[in-house]
Design a protein around this motif. Structure first.
Motif, PDB file in Angstrom:
ATOM      1  N   LEU A   1       0.831  -1.214   0.000  1.00  0.00           N
ATOM      2  CA  LEU A   1       0.000   0.000   0.000  1.00  0.00           C
ATOM      3  C   LEU A   1       0.862   1.259   0.000  1.00  0.00           C
ATOM      4  CD1 LEU A   1      -2.811  -0.974   2.546  1.00  0.00           C
ATOM      5  CD2 LEU A   1      -2.912  -1.022   0.049  1.00  0.00           C
ATOM      6  N   ALA A   2       1.928   1.263   0.803  1.00  0.00           N
ATOM      7  CA  ALA A   2       2.785   2.451   0.914  1.00  0.00           C
ATOM      8  C   ALA A   2       3.502   2.742  -0.391  1.00  0.00           C
ATOM      9  CB  ALA A   2       3.794   2.267   2.046  1.00  0.00           C
ATOM     10  N   ASN A   3       3.954   1.704  -1.086  1.00  0.00           N
ATOM     11  CA  ASN A   3       4.769   1.910  -2.285  1.00  0.00           C
ATOM     12  C   ASN A   3       3.954   2.092  -3.553  1.00  0.00           C
ATOM     13  OD1 ASN A   3       7.876   1.560  -1.745  1.00  0.00           O
ATOM     14  ND2 ASN A   3       6.849   0.091  -0.403  1.00  0.00           N
TER      15      ASN A   3
ATOM     16  N   THR B   1       7.426  -6.956 -20.631  1.00  0.00           N
ATOM     17  CA  THR B   1       7.768  -5.557 -20.395  1.00  0.00           C
ATOM     18  C   THR B   1       8.825  -5.118 -21.386  1.00  0.00           C
ATOM     19  OG1 THR B   1       8.608  -3.945 -18.787  1.00  0.00           O
ATOM     20  CG2 THR B   1       9.503  -6.164 -18.660  1.00  0.00           C
ATOM     21  N   HIS B   2       8.801  -3.817 -21.710  1.00  0.00           N
ATOM     22  CA  HIS B   2       9.844  -3.228 -22.544  1.00  0.00           C
ATOM     23  C   HIS B   2      10.936  -2.590 -21.679  1.00  0.00           C
ATOM     24  CE1 HIS B   2       6.433  -2.804 -25.673  1.00  0.00           C
ATOM     25  NE2 HIS B   2       7.087  -3.925 -25.846  1.00  0.00           N
ATOM     26  N   ASP B   3      10.772  -2.667 -20.360  1.00  0.00           N
ATOM     27  CA  ASP B   3      11.742  -2.076 -19.436  1.00  0.00           C
ATOM     28  C   ASP B   3      12.881  -3.078 -19.225  1.00  0.00           C
ATOM     29  OD1 ASP B   3      13.139  -1.256 -17.106  1.00  0.00           O
ATOM     30  OD2 ASP B   3      11.417  -0.057 -16.491  1.00  0.00           O
ATOM     31  N   ARG B   4      14.017  -2.841 -19.880  1.00  0.00           N
ATOM     32  CA  ARG B   4      15.100  -3.822 -19.890  1.00  0.00           C
ATOM     33  C   ARG B   4      15.798  -3.929 -18.538  1.00  0.00           C
ATOM     34  NH1 ARG B   4      17.232  -0.897 -25.057  1.00  0.00           N
ATOM     35  NH2 ARG B   4      16.159   0.709 -23.863  1.00  0.00           N
ATOM     36  N   TRP B   5      15.897  -2.826 -17.801  1.00  0.00           N
ATOM     37  CA  TRP B   5      16.477  -2.908 -16.455  1.00  0.00           C
ATOM     38  C   TRP B   5      15.602  -3.807 -15.580  1.00  0.00           C
ATOM     39  CZ3 TRP B   5      14.633  -2.075 -11.603  1.00  0.00           C
ATOM     40  CH2 TRP B   5      15.577  -2.110 -10.577  1.00  0.00           C
ATOM     41  N   PHE B   6      14.294  -3.627 -15.673  1.00  0.00           N
ATOM     42  CA  PHE B   6      13.362  -4.420 -14.877  1.00  0.00           C
ATOM     43  C   PHE B   6      13.463  -5.891 -15.255  1.00  0.00           C
ATOM     44  CE2 PHE B   6       9.068  -6.090 -13.945  1.00  0.00           C
ATOM     45  CZ  PHE B   6       8.955  -5.710 -12.622  1.00  0.00           C
ATOM     46  N   LEU B   7      13.572  -6.181 -16.550  1.00  0.00           N
ATOM     47  CA  LEU B   7      13.730  -7.562 -17.000  1.00  0.00           C
ATOM     48  C   LEU B   7      14.951  -8.204 -16.355  1.00  0.00           C
ATOM     49  CD1 LEU B   7      12.981  -7.601 -20.840  1.00  0.00           C
ATOM     50  CD2 LEU B   7      11.819  -8.942 -19.082  1.00  0.00           C
TER      51      LEU B   7
ATOM     52  N   ILE C   1      10.692   5.653 -11.234  1.00  0.00           N
ATOM     53  CA  ILE C   1      11.880   4.811 -11.070  1.00  0.00           C
ATOM     54  C   ILE C   1      11.928   4.178  -9.683  1.00  0.00           C
ATOM     55  CG2 ILE C   1      14.394   4.969 -10.767  1.00  0.00           C
ATOM     56  CD1 ILE C   1      14.490   6.724 -13.229  1.00  0.00           C
ATOM     57  N   GLU C   2      11.558   4.946  -8.675  1.00  0.00           N
ATOM     58  CA  GLU C   2      11.592   4.441  -7.298  1.00  0.00           C
ATOM     59  C   GLU C   2      10.620   3.278  -7.112  1.00  0.00           C
ATOM     60  OE1 GLU C   2      11.518   6.444  -2.837  1.00  0.00           O
ATOM     61  OE2 GLU C   2      11.268   7.678  -4.618  1.00  0.00           O
TER      62      GLU C   2
ATOM     63  N   ALA D   1      10.567  -4.477  -8.383  1.00  0.00           N
ATOM     64  CA  ALA D   1      11.541  -5.509  -8.749  1.00  0.00           C
ATOM     65  C   ALA D   1      11.985  -6.286  -7.512  1.00  0.00           C
ATOM     66  CB  ALA D   1      12.751  -4.881  -9.442  1.00  0.00           C
ATOM     67  N   GLY D   2      12.286  -5.579  -6.427  1.00  0.00           N
ATOM     68  CA  GLY D   2      12.685  -6.244  -5.188  1.00  0.00           C
ATOM     69  C   GLY D   2      11.571  -7.099  -4.618  1.00  0.00           C
TER      70      GLY D   2
END
Length: 598
Positions: free
Chosen positions: A106-108, A175-181, A154-155, A161-162
């Motif tokens: 909920l917080a994030n 996803t197209h977000d390669r860092w997230f992948l 980003i945050e 991810a974590g």
């Protein structure tokens, strides 16, 4: 143990087969990232796996009692319900409030949304986060996510991810977000030409493995061609002399990129940019800016002084609502500051890609829409035609003759970006340019920007793209300043985390009779130790100020030395060394400040 099995599954839309006799399985421990071009069948694949789409042929089997949680690109939330009811269901408040995992979600994801608000009152991004929170709060054996990072800053992406990495459920994510992948997946599936190609590892490993496969395929084809030439020679001349067999050595993946030059020749680009722009691009002097106009809305800049120089490639970072788009509008002269002065270079030729898609004539053809700006454009040392650039950004063949009115939102955004580039700007302001772009198109855009000489200021929640195309990161941390981040996004996340800890400490600090916080000596420090630490903090701050002054001076000298390649290279080397030392001092400052509880 397999949770889901696909056996010879086929599915098509119209004449195009998206899945052609695909067989695969999802195991209990799998964390799979799904990649591929837009329209090649990624969403179709995960819909078949989820059981929400019945394929044209083949068989899909689920483990008995399998619990699947799906986040699609469209939510099915009831607009009449409160957010609390949608996310928490019938859970009693004491039940969910006592659950740390629920409170964290909920917080994030919903920290800025009232739980009593009606779903129908939320924006599209808020509805998306509400749907994601509802999914994550429940327990599942398999979590399937289609573009989960849309509308997250980003945050929040780093937190998600974590969170996903810590969950015990299997994961399937498009996803197209390669860092997230890279952060969440241990296997990669590429949907291409009706097949699913499987790779071990996240996005980076997938890129290397795919390159290795291509290299082996080229070597195999070369060997086949050699054998064919030998066979033809034998047919013409009789049996040839015995020759040794060719030997092919499989190199380590790192060898594929060992001889590759850097993505950008920074010295040369600064040289070109300085020649096009001169010394001044944007100088902000004591600028104060509110997001909603003078005195209205959140404060973005407070008597801020900053310089954007020729050839700067800057990523602007901050949470949603911090004012990133407001800064871009300020530089684009779309809004005026409350006070202060902005000096714009006389030679600035600006192109600004905002988050709003510009109106285009729906009756025009795609190619005509670009060619009305310019038919040819010089990017770095190469000249491109409008048709060639369209092809690089995904408009291949007949797609260039589609009517604009028939384009999707993502296609219109690509077209808008291309029209800006065709206008031959020397300053680019890009606000979330990666929205709706697939990975292949992102790679083409990155490669195009690598050779583009000018000043680039980018706002993007796509961390991979941000770090790939920019050289420096600058943050809006809510203090009215633009803060340089030598450590990039990692440093930003550390600062945000440190700031949250300070806020928490301030909230629990003792108060006087008037309710004001009472200053306390840091725990465990004597008065002498505190004095010594404050002296050290002051020394480090003076050192950082000197570094900042020297950095500004180097930028000015590089602009003056635009025509002297040797001098420019020397200055660039000094600048890199300076940034390294400055980063080291900033880390020292953070350590001392942490000891003081600041």
């Amino acid at each position: 143990m397999n949770l889901v099995n696909l056996e010879s599954v086929s599915h098509a839309y119209g004449p195009k087969p998206l899945l052609d006799k695909v067989s695969l399985g999802v195991e209990a421990a799998d964390r799979i990232g799904v990649v591929g071009r837009n329209g090649d069948g990624k969403t179709t694949l995960i819909s078949v796996i989820a059981g929400t789409l019945k394929p044209d042929g083949g068989r899909v089997t689920h483990n008995r009692g399998l619990r699947i949680g799906v986040l699609s690109q469209r939510d099915d939330l009831d607009p009449a319900l409160e957010v609390r009811r949608v996310v928490l269901g019938d859970r009693a408040e004491h039940e969910w409030a006592a659950d740390q995992a629920v409170r964290e979600i909920l917080a994030n994801l919903l920290g800025d949304i009232e739980l009593s608000a009606k779903v129908g009152e939320l924006s599209g991004g808020e509805r998306r986060r509400t749907a994601l929170a509802r999914l994550l709060i429940d327990e599942h054996d398999l979590v399937i996510l289609d573009e989960p990072t849309n509308h997250l800053d980003i945050e929040a992406i780093a937190w998600l991810a974590g969170h996903l990495s810590a969950r015990r459920s299997a994961l399937l994510v498009v996803t197209h977000d390669r860092w997230f992948l890279d952060a969440v997946s241990t296997r990669t599936w590429e949907v291409v030409d009706g097949t699913v190609q499987r790779y071990e590892g996240g996005y980076a490993a997938y890129v290397l493995a795919k390159a290795e496969r291509a290299r082996i395929a080229r070597a195999t084809e070369e060997r086949r061609q050699n054998l064919m030439r030998k066979e033809i020679a034998w047919l013409r001349r009789g049996p040839p002399a015995r020759t040794s067999k060719p030997k092919f050595r499989v190199e380590a993946a790192q060898a594929l990129i060992a001889d590759e030059p850097p993505a950008r020749n920074t010295v040369e680009l600064v040289k070109f940019a300085s020649a096009r722009l001169g010394r001044t691009v944007y100088d902000l002097e004591d600028v104060t800016l509110h997001a909603g106009g003078p005195g209205e809305g959140p404060l973005v800049l407070d008597r801020c002084t900053w310089q954007f120089g020729p050839g700067d490639r800057i990523g602007l970072i901050g949470v949603n609502g911090s004012g990133k788009s407001s800064v871009l509008r300020l530089l684009a002269d779309w809004v005026r500051p409350d006070s202060g002065r902005i000096v714009r270079g006389k030679t600035v030729r600006l192109a600004y890609l905002s988050q709003e898609i510009a109106e285009l004539d729906p009756a025009r053809r795609v190619l005509e829409t670009v060619e009305e700006i310019r038919k040819f454009v010089q990017v770095g040392k190469r000249e491109w035609t409008a048709s060639q650039l369209l092809e690089r950004l995904g408009f291949r063949g007949d797609a260039q003759w589609k009517v604009v009115g028939d384009l999707s939102g993502g296609e219109r955004r690509r077209l808008q970006l291309l029209r800006l580039l065709m206008d031959d700007p020397n300053v680019l302001l890009l606000d979330e340019p990666t929205n709706d772009l697939d990975i292949e198109t992102l790679n083409e855009l990155e490669d195009l920007l690598d050779g583009w000489p000018g000043t680039l200021i980018l706002v993007s929640h796509d961390r991979y793209f941000l770090e790939r195309v920019t050289d420096r990161s600058v943050a809006l941390l809510g203090d009215g300043r633009l803060s340089l981040l030598p450590g990039g996004v990692d440093e930003y996340l550390q600062r945000r985390s440190a700031g949250a800890a300070v806020t928490a400490r301030a909230g629990s600090a003792p108060q006087d009779a008037g309710g004001e916080p009472v200053a306390e000596a840091p725990a465990g420090l004597s008065a002498k130790e505190e004095r010594e630490l404050r002296k050290e903090l002051s020394r480090l701050e003076r050192q950082l100020d000197k570094f900042g002054e020297r950095e500004a001076a180097l930028h000015a000298q590089m602009a003056d030395a635009a025509a002297d390649y040797g001098r420019l290279a020397t200055l660039d080397a000094e600048l890199k060394d300076l940034r390294g030392r400055k980063e080291s001092v900033e880390l020292e400052w953070l350590e001392v400040a942490d000891k003081l509880g600041e």
